[in-house]
Scaffold this active site. Sequence first.
Site, PDB file in Angstrom:
ATOM      1  CG  ASN A  12       4.469   0.826   2.022  1.00  0.00           C
ATOM      2  OD1 ASN A  12       3.265   1.074   2.146  1.00  0.00           O
ATOM      3  ND2 ASN A  12       5.381   1.786   1.882  1.00  0.00           N
ATOM      4  CD1 TRP A  13       0.768  -4.345   0.158  1.00  0.00           C
ATOM      5  CD2 TRP A  13      -1.407  -4.563   0.633  1.00  0.00           C
ATOM      6  NE1 TRP A  13       0.534  -5.668   0.432  1.00  0.00           N
ATOM      7  CE2 TRP A  13      -0.787  -5.839   0.731  1.00  0.00           C
ATOM      8  CE3 TRP A  13      -2.779  -4.461   0.902  1.00  0.00           C
ATOM      9  CZ2 TRP A  13      -1.512  -6.989   1.065  1.00  0.00           C
ATOM     10  CZ3 TRP A  13      -3.493  -5.613   1.237  1.00  0.00           C
ATOM     11  CH2 TRP A  13      -2.864  -6.859   1.317  1.00  0.00           C
ATOM     12  CE  LYS A  14       5.667   2.549  -1.596  1.00  0.00           C
ATOM     13  NZ  LYS A  14       6.715   3.105  -2.430  1.00  0.00           N
ATOM     14  CG  HIS A  98       7.515   5.421   3.028  1.00  0.00           C
ATOM     15  ND1 HIS A  98       7.569   6.128   1.854  1.00  0.00           N
ATOM     16  CD2 HIS A  98       7.847   4.148   2.721  1.00  0.00           C
ATOM     17  CE1 HIS A  98       7.928   5.303   0.877  1.00  0.00           C
ATOM     18  NE2 HIS A  98       8.097   4.092   1.378  1.00  0.00           N
ATOM     19  CD  GLU A 100       6.218   6.565  -1.518  1.00  0.00           C
ATOM     20  OE1 GLU A 100       5.227   6.081  -0.942  1.00  0.00           O
ATOM     21  OE2 GLU A 100       6.932   5.915  -2.309  1.00  0.00           O
ATOM     22  CD  GLU A 170      11.608   2.070   2.190  1.00  0.00           C
ATOM     23  OE1 GLU A 170      11.276   1.045   1.606  1.00  0.00           O
ATOM     24  OE2 GLU A 170      10.838   3.015   2.415  1.00  0.00           O
ATOM     25  N   GLY A 176      10.571   2.759  -6.122  1.00  0.00           N
ATOM     26  CA  GLY A 176       9.655   2.778  -7.262  1.00  0.00           C
ATOM     27  C   GLY A 176      10.323   3.129  -8.583  1.00  0.00           C
ATOM     28  CB  SER A 216      13.576  -1.133  -6.955  1.00  0.00           C
ATOM     29  OG  SER A 216      13.013   0.119  -7.337  1.00  0.00           O
ATOM     30  N   GLY A 237       7.472  -2.320  -1.861  1.00  0.00           N
ATOM     31  CA  GLY A 237       6.313  -1.600  -2.373  1.00  0.00           C
ATOM     32  C   GLY A 237       5.696  -2.363  -3.540  1.00  0.00           C
ATOM     33  N   GLY A 238       6.081  -1.971  -4.742  1.00  0.00           N
ATOM     34  CA  GLY A 238       5.499  -2.515  -5.970  1.00  0.00           C
ATOM     35  C   GLY A 238       5.377  -4.033  -6.008  1.00  0.00           C
TER      36      GLY A 238
HETATM   37  P1  PGA Z   1       9.241  -0.035  -4.050  1.00  0.00           P
HETATM   38  O1  PGA Z   1       8.833   0.750  -2.718  1.00  0.00           O
HETATM   39  O2  PGA Z   1       9.513  -1.463  -3.643  1.00  0.00           O
HETATM   40  O3  PGA Z   1       8.060   0.079  -4.948  1.00  0.00           O
HETATM   41  O4  PGA Z   1      10.459   0.617  -4.597  1.00  0.00           O
HETATM   42  C1  PGA Z   1       9.503   0.496  -1.521  1.00  0.00           C
HETATM   43  C2  PGA Z   1       8.966   1.385  -0.431  1.00  0.00           C
HETATM   44  O5  PGA Z   1       8.720   2.571  -0.687  1.00  0.00           O
HETATM   45  O6  PGA Z   1       8.770   0.938   0.710  1.00  0.00           O
END
Ligand code: PGA
Length: 253
Positions: A12-14, A98, A100, A170, A176, A216, A237-238
């Site tokens: 997930n490149w956000k 998600h 967010e 999640e 993050g 994470s 994500g990251g």
């Molecule tokens: P993260 O994000 O790996 O940076 O913690 C995961 C996500 O929100 O899908």
Amino acid sequence: MNPNRKPILAGNWKMNKTSSEARDLAAKLAPLVSGVKDREIVLAPTFTSLQTVSEVIKGTNMVLAAQNMHWEDKGAFTGEISAEMLLDLGCEYVIIGHSERRQYFGETDDTVNRKAKQALKKGLSAILCVGETLAEREAGKLNEVISRQVTVGLKDIVTEYIKKIVIAYEPVWAIGTGKTATPEQANEVHSLIRQKVKTLYNAEVAQGLRIQYGGSVTPENVSALMAKPDIDGALVGGASLKPDTFATLVNFK
Ligand code: PGA
């Protein structure tokens, strides 16, 4: 991991990468993961990079996902994107709900459900995200929150469509933050979700459902997470933003 469920690793490149940066990332990733056969690899760039990434990954073992969509077919919804638009660009998946989106953009279990239904109806697979906040966990509300998110998120979704759903667990406190849930904590919630799905549908549906963990995930912790019986993949994500890192993660042993 369970041999009957194909592991699914999604990046997930956000809100990262311009279109040309996204092209570069996908192009560098392709040869690094081309040998992966028994796992599904999903890339979720921003809307503005979908076309580009779609072109780059055509014919590879990676598939395309969007990070969000609207529940209506079309119309006066300024700034929104429909399922049909995503399909037209080659998307196979869409991430729905998600944390967010729930936290910053007012998405609720109800809008998540509407989006999931629309995605499935139109032929997309949906990665439906659930997860508790730290305050909810500390208040002993973990089971209640997850059960509600799963139940309302899947409301009126018929058994036939469930095969096209992946649930991503999640925990909000792990996203993050560098604080991963332990494999035991994650697996416990995954089996809770599977149990819930069993009561909502049946044992066969629950056994077939893929549940990803997100929060994470790194090349260092992915193997221990994936070793758990109810963890079928990762939503990353990251660690999905660098080709070498994501490739190492996808190639976990
Ligand atoms: P993260 O994000 O790996 O940076 O913690 C995961 C996500 O929100 O899908």
